[in-house]
Scaffold this active site. Structure first.
Site, PDB file in Angstrom:
ATOM      1  N   ARG A   1       0.594   5.425  -1.095  1.00 53.01           N
ATOM      2  CA  ARG A   1       0.058   5.760  -2.413  1.00 53.01           C
ATOM      3  C   ARG A   1      -1.354   5.272  -2.647  1.00 53.01           C
ATOM      4  O   ARG A   1      -2.234   6.026  -3.024  1.00 53.01           O
ATOM      5  CB  ARG A   1       0.902   5.098  -3.505  1.00 53.01           C
ATOM      6  CG  ARG A   1       1.966   5.927  -4.082  1.00 53.01           C
ATOM      7  CD  ARG A   1       3.069   4.984  -4.485  1.00 53.01           C
ATOM      8  NE  ARG A   1       3.457   4.190  -3.325  1.00 53.01           N
ATOM      9  CZ  ARG A   1       4.311   4.624  -2.436  1.00 53.01           C
ATOM     10  NH1 ARG A   1       4.880   5.771  -2.559  1.00 53.01           N
ATOM     11  NH2 ARG A   1       4.628   3.881  -1.390  1.00 53.01           N
ATOM     12  N   THR A   2      -1.544   3.976  -2.471  1.00 54.34           N
ATOM     13  CA  THR A   2      -2.823   3.388  -2.870  1.00 54.34           C
ATOM     14  C   THR A   2      -3.963   3.998  -2.077  1.00 54.34           C
ATOM     15  O   THR A   2      -4.992   4.383  -2.624  1.00 54.34           O
ATOM     16  CB  THR A   2      -2.779   1.858  -2.683  1.00 54.34           C
ATOM     17  OG1 THR A   2      -1.622   1.367  -3.357  1.00 54.34           O
ATOM     18  CG2 THR A   2      -4.011   1.203  -3.285  1.00 54.34           C
TER      19      THR A   2
ATOM     20  N   LYS B   1      -9.799  -8.422  17.584  1.00 51.32           N
ATOM     21  CA  LYS B   1     -10.663  -9.185  18.503  1.00 51.32           C
ATOM     22  C   LYS B   1     -11.094 -10.510  17.883  1.00 51.32           C
ATOM     23  O   LYS B   1     -11.907 -11.227  18.435  1.00 51.32           O
ATOM     24  CB  LYS B   1     -11.907  -8.364  18.857  1.00 51.32           C
ATOM     25  CG  LYS B   1     -11.596  -7.021  19.479  1.00 51.32           C
ATOM     26  CD  LYS B   1     -12.884  -6.278  19.783  1.00 51.32           C
ATOM     27  CE  LYS B   1     -12.588  -4.860  20.209  1.00 51.32           C
ATOM     28  NZ  LYS B   1     -13.781  -4.005  20.159  1.00 51.32           N
TER      29      LYS B   1
ATOM     30  N   ARG C   1      -7.361  -3.509   1.462  1.00 51.64           N
ATOM     31  CA  ARG C   1      -6.001  -4.045   1.387  1.00 51.64           C
ATOM     32  C   ARG C   1      -5.846  -4.992   2.571  1.00 51.64           C
ATOM     33  O   ARG C   1      -6.015  -4.583   3.726  1.00 51.64           O
ATOM     34  CB  ARG C   1      -4.956  -2.942   1.459  1.00 51.64           C
ATOM     35  CG  ARG C   1      -3.563  -3.514   1.707  1.00 51.64           C
ATOM     36  CD  ARG C   1      -2.476  -2.531   1.445  1.00 51.64           C
ATOM     37  NE  ARG C   1      -2.366  -2.250   0.015  1.00 51.64           N
ATOM     38  CZ  ARG C   1      -1.357  -1.568  -0.515  1.00 51.64           C
ATOM     39  NH1 ARG C   1      -0.396  -1.121   0.259  1.00 51.64           N
ATOM     40  NH2 ARG C   1      -1.310  -1.348  -1.810  1.00 51.64           N
TER      41      ARG C   1
ATOM     42  N   HIS D   1      -2.724  -7.169  -7.073  1.00 55.99           N
ATOM     43  CA  HIS D   1      -2.936  -5.743  -6.860  1.00 55.99           C
ATOM     44  C   HIS D   1      -3.441  -5.191  -8.202  1.00 55.99           C
ATOM     45  O   HIS D   1      -2.715  -4.487  -8.908  1.00 55.99           O
ATOM     46  CB  HIS D   1      -1.602  -5.112  -6.450  1.00 55.99           C
ATOM     47  CG  HIS D   1      -1.703  -3.731  -5.880  1.00 55.99           C
ATOM     48  ND1 HIS D   1      -2.850  -2.968  -5.959  1.00 55.99           N
ATOM     49  CD2 HIS D   1      -0.781  -2.975  -5.224  1.00 55.99           C
ATOM     50  CE1 HIS D   1      -2.625  -1.799  -5.360  1.00 55.99           C
ATOM     51  NE2 HIS D   1      -1.379  -1.778  -4.919  1.00 55.99           N
TER      52      HIS D   1
HETATM   53  C1  NCD Z   1       3.030  -2.091  -3.824  1.00 53.21           C
HETATM   54  C2  NCD Z   1       2.197  -3.033  -2.991  1.00 53.21           C
HETATM   55  O1  NCD Z   1       1.668  -2.641  -1.942  1.00 53.21           O
HETATM   56  O2  NCD Z   1       2.063  -4.166  -3.423  1.00 53.21           O
HETATM   57  N1  NCD Z   1       2.870  -0.764  -3.448  1.00 53.21           N
HETATM   58  C3  NCD Z   1       1.864  -0.051  -4.029  1.00 53.21           C
HETATM   59  O3  NCD Z   1       0.706  -0.283  -3.793  1.00 53.21           O
HETATM   60  N2  NCD Z   1       2.207   0.871  -4.930  1.00 53.21           N
HETATM   61  C4  NCD Z   1       4.430  -2.486  -3.956  1.00 53.21           C
HETATM   62  C5  NCD Z   1       5.228  -2.774  -2.725  1.00 53.21           C
HETATM   63  O4  NCD Z   1       4.779  -2.646  -1.601  1.00 53.21           O
HETATM   64  O5  NCD Z   1       6.374  -3.154  -2.919  1.00 53.21           O
END
Ligand code: NCD
Length: 319
Positions: A61-62, A91, A113, A141
């Site tokens: 999703r993100t 590396k 991320r 997040h």
């Molecule tokens: C979440 C995350 O990555 O923290 N997912 C997301 O970005 N919608 C929730 C999860 O992984 O449980």
């Protein structure tokens, strides 16, 4: 005299946002993006800009929603999906060096991320371009929390006075942490923190609640509070973040108390909403498939709002 608006530069954690910015800038801009897409207006505010997506942890999703947001605004995107394996991290390159490289390559913003808490802050410390935290290990997040807040606001037309249950793996889940900080900016919010004992919310959030006199209860059974709350925010067990031998045993009990069941659903208020950042999992089986179409379940609305939110954010921070 013109008042200078304080510009947001990096997006690192929820505490950085003030109520004023949320209500006066973020909500309206997100709504504007929603309306623009609905009317098929062509947006090209970021034409000629390039956004770098650097994802060290899995994401569907993100990553896709940031990519789509950038494309909808006319920007180009360079993305690495599995940076942990495919980039120089393997590396031994540090986050600081990776960020210096990104900065040298004429990008206009970077979305990261990472698999450890504080990664985005570290990246930002050497970056001349905006850094957006798309999840830093068990840290935060913030863009998920912003889209969650927008979803709640859209439904209730207010945030003040809402009662919110955060449910599931609150210890390792970063979305509920960011959402707790963000909701805490509003008045008279009450939290029910529902988790198996070993997965309760970490102390830093509880300290934040106490410091700001935000009311909360700790519990382990959603059934006990299902009829008392307006928002039920479900999460999965963050199995990949648990160490071997941790007290939570998947073989037994599983999601007892942190799952939507028929009985729980019956108790939930008619005008409440049931949220989830996704992915749903079958470890807790938090929101079983059969309840997906219940009108209180807004999990795909959240995804949709994620696009508008990320468009709004990119529009606001990319020069
Ligand atoms: C979440 C995350 O990555 O923290 N997912 C997301 O970005 N919608 C929730 C999860 O992984 O449980």
């Amino acid at each position: 005299m013109q008042t200078l608006k304080k510009r947001i530069f990096h997006i690192l954690r929820s505490q950085q946002f003030g109520r004023q910015w949320l209500e006066k800038e973020f909500f309206p801009e997100t709504l504007r993006m929603k309306n623009a897409l609905a009317s098929r207006a062509s947006l090209s505010t970021l034409a000629g800009r390039t956004i770098c997506l650097l994802f060290y942890e899995p994401s569907t999703r993100t990553r896709i929603s940031f990519q789509q947001a950038a494309l909808k605004l006319g920007a180009d995107v360079v993305a690495t999906e599995n940076a942990k394996e495919f980039s120089s991290a393997i590396k031994g390159e540090s986050m600081l060096d990776t960020m210096r490289v990104i900065n040298a390559l004429a990008f206009d913003a970077v979305v990261i991320r990472a698999d450890y808490e504080g990664a985005a802050e570290e990246a930002a410390s050497v970056s001349q371009i905006p850094v957006i935290n798309a999840g830093d290990g068990i840290g935060q997040h913030p863009t998920q929390a912003l889209l969650d807040l927008f979803t709640i606001y859209e439904h209730f037309k207010r945030i003040d006075g809402l009662k919110v249950a955060l449910v599931g793996d609150l210890k390792n889940g970063r979305t509920t942490r960011s959402l707790a900080y963000l909701l805490g900016k509003f008045n008279n919010i009450h939290f029910e923190l529902i988790a198996p004992e070993s997965l309760q919310m970490r102390q830093d959030i509880l300290d934040y609640f106490k410091r700001h006199k935000i009311s909360f209860n700790l519990g382990s059974n959603l059934m006990d509070v299902a009829d008392k709350v307006d928002v039920i925010y479900m999460t999965r067990a963050q199995k990949e973040r648990m160490k071997e031998g941790e007290p939570f045993d998947f073989a037994q009990g599983k999601g007892e108390g942190v799952r939507i069941t028929k009985e729980v659903l019956k108790k939930i208020k008619k005008d409440a909403i049931i949220m989830h950042p996704l992915p749903r999992s079958n470890d807790f089986n938090e929101i079983p498939e059969e309840f997906t179409d219940d009108q209180r379940v807004v999990i795909f609305k959240q995804v949709e709002n994620g696009l508008y939110t990320r468009m709004a954010l990119l529009n606001m921070i990319v020069k």
